[in-house]
Design a protein around this motif. Sequence first.
Motif, mmCIF file in Angstrom:
data_model
loop_
_atom_site.group_PDB
_atom_site.id
_atom_site.type_symbol
_atom_site.label_atom_id
_atom_site.label_comp_id
_atom_site.label_asym_id
_atom_site.label_seq_id
_atom_site.Cartn_x
_atom_site.Cartn_y
_atom_site.Cartn_z
ATOM 1 N N CYS A 113 0.863 -1.124 0.017
ATOM 2 C CA CYS A 113 -0.067 -0.056 -0.123
ATOM 3 C C CYS A 113 0.845 1.368 0.022
ATOM 4 C CB CYS A 113 -1.076 0.217 1.453
ATOM 5 S SG CYS A 113 -2.446 -1.119 1.167
ATOM 6 N N ILE A 114 2.263 1.215 0.471
ATOM 7 C CA ILE A 114 2.969 2.296 0.437
ATOM 8 C C ILE A 114 3.345 3.029 -0.984
ATOM 9 C CG2 ILE A 114 4.100 1.771 2.628
ATOM 10 C CD1 ILE A 114 6.645 0.962 0.541
ATOM 11 N N PHE A 115 3.158 2.195 -1.965
ATOM 12 C CA PHE A 115 3.304 2.599 -3.539
ATOM 13 C C PHE A 115 2.004 3.274 -3.859
ATOM 14 C CE2 PHE A 115 5.560 -1.447 -3.464
ATOM 15 C CZ PHE A 115 6.735 -0.857 -3.128
ATOM 16 N N ASN B 256 0.167 5.047 -1.386
ATOM 17 C CA ASN B 256 -0.357 5.940 -0.360
ATOM 18 C C ASN B 256 0.985 7.360 -0.287
ATOM 19 O OD1 ASN B 256 -2.604 4.676 0.504
ATOM 20 N ND2 ASN B 256 -1.666 3.502 1.941
ATOM 21 N N GLY B 257 1.598 7.367 -1.392
ATOM 22 C CA GLY B 257 2.726 8.299 -1.202
ATOM 23 C C GLY B 257 3.797 7.908 -0.213
ATOM 24 N N GLY B 258 3.826 6.697 -0.139
ATOM 25 C CA GLY B 258 5.133 6.195 0.626
ATOM 26 C C GLY B 258 4.683 6.320 1.997
ATOM 27 N N VAL B 259 3.422 6.248 2.358
ATOM 28 C CA VAL B 259 3.114 6.303 4.016
ATOM 29 C C VAL B 259 2.784 4.777 4.186
ATOM 30 C CG1 VAL B 259 1.288 7.114 5.546
ATOM 31 C CG2 VAL B 259 2.183 8.557 3.939
ATOM 32 N N TYR B 260 3.263 4.324 5.563
ATOM 33 C CA TYR B 260 2.825 2.972 5.857
ATOM 34 C C TYR B 260 1.631 3.134 6.814
ATOM 35 C CZ TYR B 260 2.699 -1.454 8.066
ATOM 36 O OH TYR B 260 2.372 -2.703 8.643
ATOM 37 N N ARG B 261 0.682 2.287 6.620
ATOM 38 C CA ARG B 261 -0.466 2.456 7.547
ATOM 39 C C ARG B 261 -0.445 1.131 8.135
ATOM 40 N NH1 ARG B 261 -2.423 6.409 4.133
ATOM 41 N NH2 ARG B 261 -2.754 8.415 5.181
ATOM 42 N N LYS B 262 -0.513 0.951 9.297
ATOM 43 C CA LYS B 262 -0.891 -0.396 10.135
ATOM 44 C C LYS B 262 -2.162 -0.934 9.752
ATOM 45 C CE LYS B 262 -1.672 -2.146 14.617
ATOM 46 N NZ LYS B 262 -2.102 -1.824 16.221
ATOM 47 N N PRO B 263 -2.155 -2.290 9.142
ATOM 48 C CA PRO B 263 -3.278 -2.850 8.686
ATOM 49 C C PRO B 263 -4.266 -3.042 9.884
ATOM 50 C CG PRO B 263 -1.666 -4.359 8.847
ATOM 51 C CD PRO B 263 -0.955 -3.202 9.014
ATOM 52 N N MET B 264 -5.732 -2.791 9.528
ATOM 53 C CA MET B 264 -6.825 -2.857 10.562
ATOM 54 C C MET B 264 -7.951 -3.759 9.731
ATOM 55 S SD MET B 264 -8.087 0.929 10.031
ATOM 56 C CE MET B 264 -6.586 2.003 9.647
ATOM 57 N N THR B 265 -8.619 -4.392 10.644
ATOM 58 C CA THR B 265 -9.657 -5.035 10.374
ATOM 59 C C THR B 265 -11.089 -4.224 10.277
ATOM 60 O OG1 THR B 265 -8.869 -6.912 11.215
ATOM 61 C CG2 THR B 265 -11.205 -7.264 10.802
ATOM 62 N N TYR B 266 -11.002 -2.981 10.956
ATOM 63 C CA TYR B 266 -12.041 -2.111 11.000
ATOM 64 C C TYR B 266 -11.845 -0.793 10.888
ATOM 65 C CZ TYR B 266 -10.795 -2.039 16.025
ATOM 66 O OH TYR B 266 -10.076 -1.796 16.859
ATOM 67 N N MET C 205 8.819 6.070 2.817
ATOM 68 C CA MET C 205 9.488 6.297 1.426
ATOM 69 C C MET C 205 9.015 7.819 0.991
ATOM 70 S SD MET C 205 8.903 3.342 -1.542
ATOM 71 C CE MET C 205 10.111 3.483 -2.663
ATOM 72 N N THR C 206 9.831 8.263 0.240
ATOM 73 C CA THR C 206 9.452 9.649 -0.385
ATOM 74 C C THR C 206 8.290 9.437 -1.208
ATOM 75 O OG1 THR C 206 10.732 9.810 -2.240
ATOM 76 C CG2 THR C 206 11.857 10.449 -0.055
ATOM 77 N N PRO C 207 7.418 10.483 -1.579
ATOM 78 C CA PRO C 207 6.226 10.243 -2.291
ATOM 79 C C PRO C 207 6.775 10.082 -3.787
ATOM 80 C CG PRO C 207 5.908 12.164 -1.051
ATOM 81 C CD PRO C 207 7.633 11.896 -0.526
ATOM 82 N N GLU C 208 8.030 10.880 -4.028
ATOM 83 C CA GLU C 208 8.658 10.794 -5.348
ATOM 84 C C GLU C 208 8.894 9.271 -5.542
ATOM 85 O OE1 GLU C 208 8.812 14.782 -3.884
ATOM 86 O OE2 GLU C 208 9.354 12.910 -3.136
ATOM 87 N N ASN C 209 9.572 8.586 -4.686
ATOM 88 C CA ASN C 209 10.206 7.188 -4.844
ATOM 89 C C ASN C 209 8.790 6.090 -4.924
ATOM 90 O OD1 ASN C 209 12.837 7.556 -5.182
ATOM 91 N ND2 ASN C 209 13.188 7.719 -2.882
ATOM 92 N N ALA C 210 7.780 6.356 -4.051
ATOM 93 C CA ALA C 210 7.003 5.589 -3.994
ATOM 94 C C ALA C 210 6.187 5.603 -5.471
ATOM 95 C CB ALA C 210 5.836 5.995 -2.883
#
Length: 200
Positions: free
Chosen positions: A136-138, A140-150, A173-178
Amino acid sequence: GLLLQNHATMSKRQSGSAIKPLSPYALGLENGTITYGSVLKDQPIPEFSGNGRGWPQNFSMQYERFMCVDKAIEVSQNAPAAWLAYDMTPQACYDWLVDKLHFTTLDATRDRDSVAVSIGGQTHGVTVRDMTAAFCIFANGGVYRKPMTYYYVKDHDGNVILDNRDDPGEQVMTPENATVMNKLLHGPIYNSAGTATSYM
């Protein structure tokens, strides 16, 4: 006994080549080792190629000596990914997967020193949940979000009692690299030699 494990998302399996965009390629982009147009070695790694057998083997059983990053990703070539992991060090690739992409199933002893982890051979495998959150970081502009069920849960009176909506995530990751990695991942799907063209 009560089953608390979700086997759809938490069962461990070998990642196979699906790990390559996450590590080593994403790490290589982020730390400046590679760019979109870099050329990588497509040849056996001498240190691991005893007994007259080359390692890692490519699916085609052939090596081209050198290969551009975009082509290596498009055809899922093993040797360039392994060389990249080898050059950056398996430890750096392991730390990236665990510390930045929050993989939970890697073995701190055996996987930390293994080039094979970056081409799909983990000691205990990985989970669909960890892989999905990392990919998902690719998007989401390089932002990692913890997976959630709800997103949130309300009680019978309509009061929110559990809430995941305000998680800002972590910029890994930088948004550019993502964006570059996102574009590189179009190759396996849309280019004629791509390994995933049959899914379109």
